[in-house]
Design a protein around this motif. Structure first.
Motif, short mmCIF file in Angstrom:
data_model
loop_
_atom_site.label_atom_id
_atom_site.label_comp_id
_atom_site.label_asym_id
_atom_site.label_seq_id
_atom_site.Cartn_x
_atom_site.Cartn_y
_atom_site.Cartn_z
N ILE A 1 38.15 32.40 30.92
CA ILE A 1 37.38 33.04 32.00
C ILE A 1 38.21 33.14 33.27
O ILE A 1 38.41 34.24 33.82
CB ILE A 1 36.05 32.31 32.22
CG1 ILE A 1 35.17 32.43 30.97
CG2 ILE A 1 35.31 32.89 33.43
CD1 ILE A 1 33.87 31.68 31.06
N PRO A 2 38.73 32.01 33.82
CA PRO A 2 39.60 32.16 35.00
C PRO A 2 40.88 32.92 34.69
O PRO A 2 41.43 33.60 35.57
CB PRO A 2 39.90 30.70 35.41
CG PRO A 2 39.60 29.88 34.20
CD PRO A 2 38.50 30.59 33.48
N MET A 3 41.35 32.83 33.44
CA MET A 3 42.54 33.58 33.05
C MET A 3 42.30 35.08 33.16
O MET A 3 43.15 35.82 33.69
CB MET A 3 42.93 33.22 31.61
CG MET A 3 44.17 33.94 31.11
SD MET A 3 44.38 33.72 29.33
CE MET A 3 44.41 31.94 29.21
N ALA A 4 41.15 35.53 32.68
CA ALA A 4 40.82 36.96 32.76
C ALA A 4 40.68 37.40 34.21
O ALA A 4 41.11 38.50 34.58
CB ALA A 4 39.54 37.24 31.99
N LEU A 5 40.09 36.55 35.04
CA LEU A 5 39.94 36.87 36.46
C LEU A 5 41.30 37.02 37.13
O LEU A 5 41.54 37.97 37.88
CB LEU A 5 39.12 35.78 37.16
CG LEU A 5 38.86 35.99 38.65
CD1 LEU A 5 38.05 37.25 38.88
CD2 LEU A 5 38.15 34.78 39.25
N PHE B 1 43.51 40.74 38.72
CA PHE B 1 44.23 40.99 39.98
C PHE B 1 45.72 41.23 39.74
O PHE B 1 46.35 42.01 40.46
CB PHE B 1 44.03 39.82 40.94
CG PHE B 1 42.64 39.75 41.49
CD1 PHE B 1 42.22 40.63 42.47
CD2 PHE B 1 41.74 38.81 41.00
CE1 PHE B 1 40.92 40.57 42.98
CE2 PHE B 1 40.44 38.74 41.50
CZ PHE B 1 40.03 39.63 42.49
N ILE B 2 46.28 40.59 38.73
CA ILE B 2 47.68 40.83 38.38
C ILE B 2 47.89 42.30 37.99
O ILE B 2 48.85 42.94 38.41
CB ILE B 2 48.12 39.90 37.23
CG1 ILE B 2 48.26 38.47 37.77
CG2 ILE B 2 49.44 40.36 36.61
CD1 ILE B 2 48.52 37.44 36.69
N ILE B 3 46.96 42.83 37.20
CA ILE B 3 47.04 44.24 36.78
C ILE B 3 46.81 45.16 37.98
O ILE B 3 47.51 46.16 38.16
CB ILE B 3 46.03 44.53 35.66
CG1 ILE B 3 46.40 43.74 34.41
CG2 ILE B 3 45.99 46.03 35.34
CD1 ILE B 3 45.31 43.70 33.36
N ARG B 4 45.82 44.83 38.80
CA ARG B 4 45.49 45.66 39.97
C ARG B 4 46.70 45.81 40.90
O ARG B 4 46.92 46.87 41.49
CB ARG B 4 44.33 45.03 40.74
CG ARG B 4 42.95 45.29 40.14
CD ARG B 4 42.50 46.73 40.33
NE ARG B 4 42.45 47.13 41.71
CZ ARG B 4 41.39 46.99 42.52
NH1 ARG B 4 40.28 46.43 42.03
NH2 ARG B 4 41.41 47.39 43.76
N ALA C 1 39.21 46.85 30.75
CA ALA C 1 38.46 46.03 29.78
C ALA C 1 39.32 45.74 28.56
O ALA C 1 39.36 44.60 28.06
CB ALA C 1 37.17 46.74 29.37
N ALA C 2 40.01 46.76 28.05
CA ALA C 2 40.87 46.58 26.88
C ALA C 2 42.03 45.65 27.18
O ALA C 2 42.39 44.79 26.36
CB ALA C 2 41.38 47.93 26.40
N ILE D 1 44.73 40.38 26.61
CA ILE D 1 45.37 39.23 27.24
C ILE D 1 44.71 37.93 26.80
O ILE D 1 45.38 36.93 26.49
CB ILE D 1 45.35 39.37 28.77
CG1 ILE D 1 46.33 40.47 29.20
CG2 ILE D 1 45.72 38.04 29.46
CD1 ILE D 1 46.24 40.86 30.65
N ILE D 2 43.38 37.92 26.75
CA ILE D 2 42.65 36.73 26.31
C ILE D 2 43.01 36.38 24.87
O ILE D 2 43.28 35.22 24.53
CB ILE D 2 41.14 36.93 26.46
CG1 ILE D 2 40.75 36.93 27.94
CG2 ILE D 2 40.36 35.85 25.70
CD1 ILE D 2 39.31 37.31 28.20
#
Length: 258
Positions: A39-43, A47-50, A209-210, A215-216
């Motif tokens: 969950i924190p990894m996805a969050l 931002f890394i992608i953004r 989303a993909a 990544i997860i």
């Protein structure tokens, strides 16, 4: 992504809110460390992608893992992490589980290390072509180090390496491992590129989303063999396909505008 399919505060929108909350609580009470950390990894990944930092993040991760592997392999340093057979047990309390993981006393974690050490010797034995698909279980006991053995090392369920990258290396050799690793890296980089290139907001949300899903899953593959399971493997390739399809759409758009 789905939140944008329906009008805000509609019945469908509230159903998605309820579903999201339910899933978050389900992950928390499942006591699975990798899923909770996702969950924190996805969050963070969002931002890394953004901010177009995915390439840097991937390269740093590979560098850090390489340094870590070199540290534990050189001079047989990995032997210092061998568990105490009598004290390495299953923990029911989540707090105890986290502490035991850190101290090397959790049976689930140390059984993984037991198999990783074996996989390392298998790769060393047959580095180029491996032992063949599905053959880790048939050969790994010949390469184990007894000091890492735990109460569940008999492996009656015939489970695998518990690290998909290592499993690929042991069964398909370094070439198979590199193909799988490069495949993941290219898909992630293409996804970030497509996310920033498209101006379509719906397409952006789909790609994000993909990417987060991929990544997860790829992070989970460090401590699990999940591509072989329909519950996870199918989504892995669905997410990859979503990114490829969106990239192809963008390429066609560029070509048509030339």
């Amino acid at each position: 992504w789905a939140f944008n399919w329906y009008r805000r505060f509609s019945i469908q929108w509230w159903f998605l809110v309820f579903a999201m909350i339910t899933f978050v609580f389900a992950i928390q009470f499942s006591y699975t460390r990798a899923s909770i950390m996702s969950i924190p990894m996805a969050l963070g990944a969002y931002f890394i992608i953004r901010y177009k930092l995915l390439k840097l993040g991937v390269y740093l991760s590979i560098f850090a893992l390489s340094i870590g592997i070199y540290f534990v392999v050189s001079n047989n340093k990995y032997l210092d992490f061998a568990p105490n057979f009598e004290k390495t047990i299953t923990h029911q309390s989540f707090d105890d589980l986290v502490n035991a993981t850190y101290e090397g006393k959790d049976i689930s974690t140390m059984e993984r290390v037991y198999r990783w050490v074996s996989a390392g010797f298998m790769v060393k034995e047959r580095p180029f072509f491996g032992f063949g698909p599905g053959n880790f279980y048939n050969f790994y006991t010949q390469y184990t180090v007894s000091s890492f053995k735990t109460y569940v090392s008999d492996n009656p369920e015939k489970s695998g390496t518990h690290c998909y990258y290592l499993m690929t290396a042991t069964e398909q050799g370094v070439f198979g491992f590199l193909i799988f690793l490069i495949f993941n890296i290219i898909i992630l980089f293409q996804g970030e590129s497509a996310y920033h290139f498209t101006t379509n907001s719906e397409q952006k949300r789909m790609i994000m989303a993909a990417l987060l899903g991929l990544i997860i899953i790829t992070a989970h593959l460090i401590i699990n063999d999940m591509i072989e399971t329909i519950e996870v493997g199918s989504f892995f390739f669905i997410f990859a396909a979503m990114i490829v399809v969106n990239q192809l759409k963008l390429d066609n758009t560029i070509t048509e505008n030339l």
